[in-house]
Design an enzyme around this catalytic site. Sequence first.
Site, short mmCIF file in Angstrom:
data_model
loop_
_atom_site.label_atom_id
_atom_site.label_comp_id
_atom_site.label_asym_id
_atom_site.label_seq_id
_atom_site.Cartn_x
_atom_site.Cartn_y
_atom_site.Cartn_z
N SER A 20 0.97 -1.12 -0.06
CA SER A 20 -0.05 0.15 -0.04
C SER A 20 0.84 1.32 0.08
O SER A 20 1.74 1.37 1.03
CB SER A 20 -0.98 0.08 1.22
OG SER A 20 -1.62 1.26 1.25
N ASP A 53 -14.00 -1.92 2.53
CA ASP A 53 -13.22 -2.16 3.82
C ASP A 53 -14.05 -1.76 5.10
O ASP A 53 -14.63 -2.27 5.65
CB ASP A 53 -11.88 -1.28 3.44
CG ASP A 53 -10.92 -1.36 4.77
OD1 ASP A 53 -11.33 -1.93 5.90
OD2 ASP A 53 -9.87 -0.44 4.47
N GLY A 102 -4.32 -4.73 5.73
CA GLY A 102 -3.31 -4.47 6.68
C GLY A 102 -3.70 -3.24 7.39
O GLY A 102 -4.09 -2.22 6.93
N GLU A 151 -11.03 0.65 -3.78
CA GLU A 151 -11.61 0.35 -2.33
C GLU A 151 -12.23 1.47 -1.56
O GLU A 151 -11.61 2.62 -1.72
CB GLU A 151 -10.37 -0.20 -1.75
CG GLU A 151 -10.56 -0.68 -0.19
CD GLU A 151 -9.16 -0.96 0.25
OE1 GLU A 151 -8.00 -0.95 -0.12
OE2 GLU A 151 -9.02 -1.36 1.44
N LYS A 165 -3.29 5.19 -2.60
CA LYS A 165 -4.23 5.95 -1.72
C LYS A 165 -4.57 7.04 -2.64
O LYS A 165 -3.86 7.73 -3.47
CB LYS A 165 -3.73 6.57 -0.52
CG LYS A 165 -3.07 5.40 0.31
CD LYS A 165 -4.53 4.58 1.01
CE LYS A 165 -4.02 3.60 2.22
NZ LYS A 165 -5.29 3.31 2.90
N ASP A 187 -7.32 3.04 -3.25
CA ASP A 187 -7.96 3.06 -2.00
C ASP A 187 -8.37 4.33 -1.82
O ASP A 187 -7.50 5.35 -1.57
CB ASP A 187 -7.01 2.30 -0.98
CG ASP A 187 -7.78 2.09 0.44
OD1 ASP A 187 -8.94 2.73 0.52
OD2 ASP A 187 -7.21 1.82 1.38
N LYS A 228 -10.05 -7.59 7.30
CA LYS A 228 -8.98 -7.26 8.48
C LYS A 228 -9.49 -7.64 9.60
O LYS A 228 -10.71 -7.27 10.07
CB LYS A 228 -9.14 -5.55 8.59
CG LYS A 228 -8.42 -5.00 7.16
CD LYS A 228 -8.22 -3.37 7.50
CE LYS A 228 -7.80 -2.46 6.50
NZ LYS A 228 -8.08 -1.31 6.40
N LYS A 241 -1.18 -1.10 -4.45
CA LYS A 241 -2.43 -0.23 -4.13
C LYS A 241 -1.95 0.96 -3.96
O LYS A 241 -1.03 1.50 -3.05
CB LYS A 241 -2.99 -1.04 -2.77
CG LYS A 241 -3.98 0.22 -2.02
CD LYS A 241 -4.49 -0.58 -0.94
CE LYS A 241 -4.90 -0.01 0.30
NZ LYS A 241 -5.61 -0.81 1.32
#
Length: 377
Positions: free
Chosen positions: A144, A247, A299, A222, A172, A197, A271, A170
Site C-alpha cells: 500500500s 473495507d 493491513g 476500495e 491511496k 483506495d 481485516k 495499491k
Amino acid sequence: MPPVRSSAPVRLSGLELRVLHLPLVSPFTTSFGTEDVREVIVVRARTADGDGWGEVVTQHAPLYSSEYTHGAWDALRRWLIPALLDRPTIAAEEVGGVLAPFVGHRMAKAGLETAVLDAALRAEGRSFAAYLGAERDRVPAGVSVGIQRDPAALVQAVGGYLDEGYARIKIKIKPGRDLADTAAVRDAFGMIPLQVDANSAYTLADADLLAELDRFDLLLIEQPLQEDDIVDHAALAARLRTPVCLDESIVSAKAAADAIALRAASVINIKAGRVGGYLEAVAIHDLCRAAGLPVWCGGMLETGIGRAANAALAALPGFTLPGDISASSRFYERDIVTEPVVLDDGHVRVPTGHGLGMEIDEAALDAFTVQRETIAR
Ligand code: NPG
C-alpha cells in the site's frame, strides 16, 4: 480434512497492555491524514502455561474508524479485560461471545481474542495456520503506497516497491489526487496489478469522476464512500466497471452478508481488527467464498505480531487476491519480533511455529513502550 477450529481453554492470570510508538521509515499519507509514528497497543495474555500475544490496531486518532488508542485502552481495562478475567477459564472461541454485550470496540476485542488464541495454541504445540486451515505455505505480497508529494514522487515510490518484487500495488487516492496519480502509475509501469483506495473520501455525487477510473483497468476501487453508505455503494457499483471493494463498511459477517445481498461490493477486504478478531474474519472468508466473492487480507501497519497472523489468514483458499501483506521493512526499521516478516520473490512465508509463529524481541518491545499496565485476576 476441514480444520477443527477449536482450542483448549486457558486460565488467564492477567493481561498486560502496552502502548507502543514505532517510528515509520517514511510518513504514510491517506485521505484522512499523515502518520509518521505508528501508535499501537500490544496485549500479553498471561497463563500458567505461557504467554500469548495480540495487537490492537487502533490509531492515535479516530480518523479511519471510531476506534482510537486511548478509547480502546479505556474499554480494555474498564470493561473487556474484567469480563474475561471473570471466567475461571476461557477458550479463544468463547472470547467473542463473552465480549459481545459490549457494543463495538472491535479492534480491542480482536487484540484480546488473538492473545488468548496464541496462548492456547502455543500450549497445545499447534500453529495458527494449521488451526485456521491454511492451504499455502507462502502468500503473494501487495504493498500500500501512501499519497506522495506529486504524481512524479508517486511513480518513484511505486518503482521502488516493484523493484523489491511486490506482486501488487495499491495507491491511496483522494479528491484532487486520483485520476492524474493513477494515470502516472499506469503510464510508467503498464499493466501491473494495480488498485486504488479512497478511505471513504468521496460521495455518490462523485460518481462521474470515479467512472473515469474505469479506463485504467484497475483490480478494484476500495471504499470510495462512507462506512455506512451501503446503498450508495450499490448505486455506485452499478455505474462503474471497476469492481467496488469494501473495507471500512464491513465490520462483521452480518455487514458482509448485507453488502453482498445489496450488491454494494463485489470484493471484500478482510481485516481481523476491523471485524473483532480472526474468527469473525474467517466467518467472512467462508461466506464470501460460498457467495463466489474474492477476498484479500487488509493491513493496519501491523507489528510482527499481526503480520504473522495475517499471513496465516491470507493462506486460506478464498484469499484469491494479493493482500496488504508487506515485509516489516515496508514500515519499520526495527520490529518487535525476533524474525520480522521478509519479502521473498514477491511473497511472504506463512509461519509454521507454535501459536502465531513469531517470538517477541523483549528488548525492542521495551524500547518502544510508552505506557504499560497489567490487569490481574
Ligand atoms: O500494509 O499494513 C499495511 C497498510 C495497508 O493501506 C493500508 N492500510 O485503509 O487499508 C487502509 C490502511 C490503514 C492503515 C487504515 C492504518 C487505517 C490505519
